[in-house]
Structure formats: structure tokens, C-alpha cells
Motif scaffolding. Sequence first.
Motif, PDB file in Angstrom:
ATOM      1  N   MET A   1      44.023   6.393 -41.952  1.00  0.00           N
ATOM      2  CA  MET A   1      43.012   5.384 -42.318  1.00  0.00           C
ATOM      3  C   MET A   1      41.668   5.759 -41.703  1.00  0.00           C
ATOM      4  N   ILE A   2      40.620   5.549 -42.430  1.00  0.00           N
ATOM      5  CA  ILE A   2      39.284   5.908 -41.982  1.00  0.00           C
ATOM      6  C   ILE A   2      38.855   5.047 -40.790  1.00  0.00           C
ATOM      7  N   ASN A   3      38.129   5.661 -39.862  1.00  0.00           N
ATOM      8  CA  ASN A   3      37.521   4.929 -38.755  1.00  0.00           C
ATOM      9  C   ASN A   3      36.667   3.800 -39.332  1.00  0.00           C
ATOM     10  N   PRO A   4      36.887   2.539 -38.900  1.00  0.00           N
ATOM     11  CA  PRO A   4      36.110   1.421 -39.471  1.00  0.00           C
ATOM     12  C   PRO A   4      34.599   1.615 -39.370  1.00  0.00           C
ATOM     13  N   LEU A   5      34.138   2.264 -38.285  1.00  0.00           N
ATOM     14  CA  LEU A   5      32.705   2.491 -38.144  1.00  0.00           C
ATOM     15  C   LEU A   5      32.202   3.506 -39.167  1.00  0.00           C
ATOM     16  N   ASP A   6      33.038   4.519 -39.456  1.00  0.00           N
ATOM     17  CA  ASP A   6      32.669   5.478 -40.497  1.00  0.00           C
ATOM     18  C   ASP A   6      32.733   4.828 -41.879  1.00  0.00           C
ATOM     19  N   LEU A   7      33.662   3.874 -42.044  1.00  0.00           N
ATOM     20  CA  LEU A   7      33.718   3.127 -43.302  1.00  0.00           C
ATOM     21  C   LEU A   7      32.448   2.302 -43.478  1.00  0.00           C
ATOM     22  N   TYR A   8      31.985   1.694 -42.385  1.00  0.00           N
ATOM     23  CA  TYR A   8      30.725   0.952 -42.461  1.00  0.00           C
ATOM     24  C   TYR A   8      29.581   1.880 -42.850  1.00  0.00           C
ATOM     25  N   ALA A   9      29.609   3.107 -42.330  1.00  0.00           N
ATOM     26  CA  ALA A   9      28.570   4.077 -42.698  1.00  0.00           C
ATOM     27  C   ALA A   9      28.573   4.326 -44.206  1.00  0.00           C
ATOM     28  N   LYS A  10      29.765   4.328 -44.802  1.00  0.00           N
ATOM     29  CA  LYS A  10      29.867   4.548 -46.238  1.00  0.00           C
ATOM     30  C   LYS A  10      29.262   3.394 -47.039  1.00  0.00           C
ATOM     31  N   ILE A  11      29.408   2.169 -46.520  1.00  0.00           N
ATOM     32  CA  ILE A  11      28.964   1.005 -47.299  1.00  0.00           C
ATOM     33  C   ILE A  11      27.558   0.537 -46.944  1.00  0.00           C
ATOM     34  N   GLU A  12      26.945   1.163 -45.947  1.00  0.00           N
ATOM     35  CA  GLU A  12      25.643   0.694 -45.451  1.00  0.00           C
ATOM     36  C   GLU A  12      24.609   0.571 -46.570  1.00  0.00           C
ATOM     37  N   SER A  13      24.521   1.577 -47.421  1.00  0.00           N
ATOM     38  CA  SER A  13      23.515   1.542 -48.487  1.00  0.00           C
ATOM     39  C   SER A  13      23.831   0.481 -49.533  1.00  0.00           C
ATOM     40  N   LEU A  14      25.118   0.149 -49.702  1.00  0.00           N
ATOM     41  CA  LEU A  14      25.498  -0.873 -50.680  1.00  0.00           C
ATOM     42  C   LEU A  14      25.161  -2.275 -50.182  1.00  0.00           C
ATOM     43  N   ILE A  15      25.221  -2.485 -48.879  1.00  0.00           N
ATOM     44  CA  ILE A  15      24.949  -3.809 -48.314  1.00  0.00           C
ATOM     45  C   ILE A  15      23.471  -4.163 -48.464  1.00  0.00           C
ATOM     46  N   GLY A  16      22.609  -3.181 -48.221  1.00  0.00           N
ATOM     47  CA  GLY A  16      21.192  -3.379 -48.491  1.00  0.00           C
ATOM     48  C   GLY A  16      20.451  -4.297 -47.540  1.00  0.00           C
TER      49      GLY A  16
END
Length: 229
Positions: A1-16
Amino acid sequence: MINPLDLYAKIESLIGFDAQYETLYQTYLGLLKPLHVKRILDVGCGNGKFLVHLKNEQLSACGIDRSAAMIERARALGVEASTQELEAFEEASFECVVAIADVLNYIAPAQIDSFLEAVVRVLPKEGYFICDVNTLYGFEGVAEGVMCHDTEDQFLCVDATFEHNELLTKIVLFEKEGDLYHKNEGSITQYFHPLSFFKKLGAFKLCSTKPVTLFGDEPDKTILILQKR
């Protein structure tokens, strides 16, 4: 499973949240200037954008973050950043430490004392620690709830629940790979820390607080200026 902090990095641009974070960065810069500090450590520096501001102000600054993906993004902006822990730095290495945008809220109450001890160690006497914590409104009125966002190649769902002074955020991200979608999921827990806790610290004195409204109709964050005794 991906590191949750790295997952947040993936979604950062989507959150806006770029505009809100820029407001927060400018508030920090305004608080830093009267302190006349030169050497600054940004704990939980994320994508490095605040470090760019510090660099533009001709300040000596570096950042640390536990997300390798975020550190890669920060270094691409030309700032000094690494995945080192606080313990890796020498005593009194910095005149000021900052922890911006929920960093303290990611630390459980049982671990926050040891984190603050590590901050104390890298500061000289009368050095500053500036951080922010979410208000109850920030958790209950802003963060709690469900958010979905989709693009041509991605679908994101964020479901946050606040109970017993803890915010549990479940993240599910689908990313298109060819004709199929790859699923990443994880969860992040954040904790409410009352201002009364920071008023009783032995190693720090609480110099001032500044309420900040970023997302709602009332302050959702409080910035704390602490000074090492």
C-alpha cells in the motif's frame, strides 16, 4: 500500500487549495519579518513553495518532509529539502523552525511532547517555533465530509469523519492506465490540539496567537508563535 503522505502528494493538485495556502504563506512571512531570523527550518515542507518564498527573501532555509514524492517536487523548485528527521540536525542549528499547514495536527497527542523536544534541541535559547493548529471549526465545519473530483484520467474520493477529537480521512484514487484504472487508497488521521496545551509548555513560552480564516466563515486555524525559554 502506498505511503499515505505520498498518496496525498498524488492528490494535491486535484484538491486545489493553492490560493488558501498562499494566503497562509503570506501570513507566516508577515510574522517572520519582525523577528529578524536568518536560519530557518521548515518541518513538513511539502512541495517546497514556502521555501521558495524564504529564498526570495534572502533567508537561509531548508526543509524536511517524510514524503519522498514531496521532496522531489520541492527540489525541482530549486530549494534545499530532504527526508531527514529533526534528530539529524545539530543542536541550535536554526534560529527559527516553522511547521505549516496541519503538520502538528498529524502528530498524535502521545507523541507531540517528543516532537517538541526535538524542535527545542535545534533551536538556541530564545529561538522561535512558529506553527499552526486547526480549530474545532476547522475540523467540524471545514474538513469533515465527503469530496469527490474527477478528470479524464483520475477519480478521487475523500471521506473525512471527526470523532473524539480525531479526524479520520479516507482517500481513494483511481488513475487510468491504458484501458484500465489503477486504485490507490489510504487513510490519514489528524488530531485536535487545544490552545491550552501550548500555554502550559515548559520549554516554550507562547508569545502570541493569530487566528486565520482560509476555508470557512470563521477562523479554521490558529498560528502560534512560541519562543524557547
